[in-house]
Design a protein around this motif. Structure first.
Motif, mmCIF file in Angstrom:
data_model
loop_
_atom_site.group_PDB
_atom_site.id
_atom_site.type_symbol
_atom_site.label_atom_id
_atom_site.label_comp_id
_atom_site.label_asym_id
_atom_site.label_seq_id
_atom_site.Cartn_x
_atom_site.Cartn_y
_atom_site.Cartn_z
ATOM 1 N N ILE A 1 0.834 -1.204 0.000
ATOM 2 C CA ILE A 1 0.000 0.000 0.000
ATOM 3 C C ILE A 1 0.871 1.258 0.000
ATOM 4 O O ILE A 1 0.560 2.248 -0.667
ATOM 5 N N ILE A 2 1.972 1.231 0.757
ATOM 6 C CA ILE A 2 2.878 2.388 0.803
ATOM 7 C C ILE A 2 3.491 2.641 -0.570
ATOM 8 O O ILE A 2 3.570 3.792 -1.025
ATOM 9 N N LEU A 3 3.914 1.580 -1.257
ATOM 10 C CA LEU A 3 4.479 1.759 -2.596
ATOM 11 C C LEU A 3 3.442 2.323 -3.561
ATOM 12 O O LEU A 3 3.754 3.195 -4.380
ATOM 13 N N ILE A 4 2.205 1.824 -3.468
ATOM 14 C CA ILE A 4 1.136 2.357 -4.314
ATOM 15 C C ILE A 4 0.886 3.826 -3.971
ATOM 16 O O ILE A 4 0.614 4.655 -4.846
ATOM 17 N N GLY A 5 1.004 4.177 -2.676
ATOM 18 C CA GLY A 5 0.824 5.565 -2.260
ATOM 19 C C GLY A 5 1.858 6.483 -2.886
ATOM 20 O O GLY A 5 1.527 7.573 -3.382
#
Length: 302
Positions: free
Chosen positions: A16-20
């Motif tokens: 999720i952090i990478l997608i963010g």
């Protein structure tokens, strides 16, 4: 036998952090605010980064939703370390979540006086020229160009000028020496500033037009300002400040106001060095340009 831990939550959150981060870069690209952070020539790396972040983020999310049964383990001898408590996990992931959140919540700002006071101020474009001192040392630099008499000789690639060849630079210098009206353009800003400084005796008395934001040193008199621009090579982190000392009826101007100045080139002494100066004949407030920065493309050796 040691019980195997389930790291699915960590995989999911990291995905999720990478997608963010990917969405943040995508937002900057859509709004063109990315141009306030990096030079146009770096955009291809941003597109590549967006693609890689998307792929890695999706893979980690898939891995995190498959559960412990389908978790993968490498065959290396060492044991991979994950946060062992909620407190440690919170601290670790907030280091990444906070920058993403602030990137979405706050708008990008154009660099101004608050940054310039801690950077090198080029009032002559040559690093060996006099330095303005205000806490940190700052050097001087200028660059004029003539729109009415001088046509741009540089090529523009993805919104950023390519380096001038030595022949093009010599032709630009010759044109500036012959014309009486010099209009400093964004694409030739730095080389023209260099030419004015290097050939100051020939430039004295010519009329010059330039634009930039208002910057003042602490020791300036009320009738003195620097009409400044930030020049970047790769990104805002390496930005240096270019500008020209100007004198006239400027006491009421606030710092960081964007102005267009027309005046006569003179020479003056500052901090032990001879630098160009504009004696203002006309000044007007303008809106911040769509691209507020200029680019120091350099000279290509033939």
């Amino acid at each position: 036998m040691k019980k195997e831990r389930d790291f699915s939550f960590h995989y999911l959150l990291r995905g999720i952090i990478l997608i963010g981060f990917m969405l943040l870069l995508f937002k900057l690209l859509l709004t063109n605010n990315i141009s306030l952070l990096i030079a146009p020539k770096m955009l291809r790396f941003i597109y590549f980064t967006v693609f890689v972040l998307l792929i890695l983020g999706v893979l980690l999310i898939i891995r995190g939703t498959m559960g412990q049964k389908h978790s993968y383990h490498c065959e290396c001898e060492g044991e991979h370390s994950y946060p062992s408590s909620i407190r440690k996990s919170l601290f670790l992931y907030l280091l990444f979540i906070i920058p993403i959140t602030t990137g979405f919540l706050f708008s990008s700002n154009v660099l101004g006086s608050s940054v310039a006071m801690n950077r090198t101020i080029n009032l002559g474009a040559s690093p060996t020229d006099a330095q303005i001192k205000n806490g940190n040392n700052k050097t001087k630099s200028n660059s004029p160009s003539d729109n009415s008499k001088i046509n741009s000789t540089s090529n523009i690639l993805n919104g950023q000028p390519e380096p001038l060849t030595q022949t093009e630079y010599s032709k630009l210098k010759e044109k500036m020496a012959q014309t009486k009206l010099i209009n400093i353009t964004d694409d030739l800003y730095v080389p023209m500033m260099n030419i004015i400084q290097e050939n100051l005796p020939k430039m004295i008395g010519k009329t010059v037009t330039t634009k930039g934001f208002v910057y003042r040193e602490k020791d300036f008199m009320q009738n003195q300002i620097i009409v400044a621009r930030f020049g970047i090579t790769c990104c805002a982190a390496d930005a240096s400040v270019f500008g020209m000392l100007s004198t006239g009826d400027v006491a009421t101007l606030q710092k960081d106001n964007w102005v267009q100045v027309t005046g006569t080139i003179e020479e003056t002494q500052y901090d032990g060095s001879t630098i160009p100066m504009i004696k203002i004949n006309q000044i007007s407030k303008i809106d911040i340009p769509q691209q507020p920065y200029v680019f120091d493309a350099g000279i290509k050796i033939e």
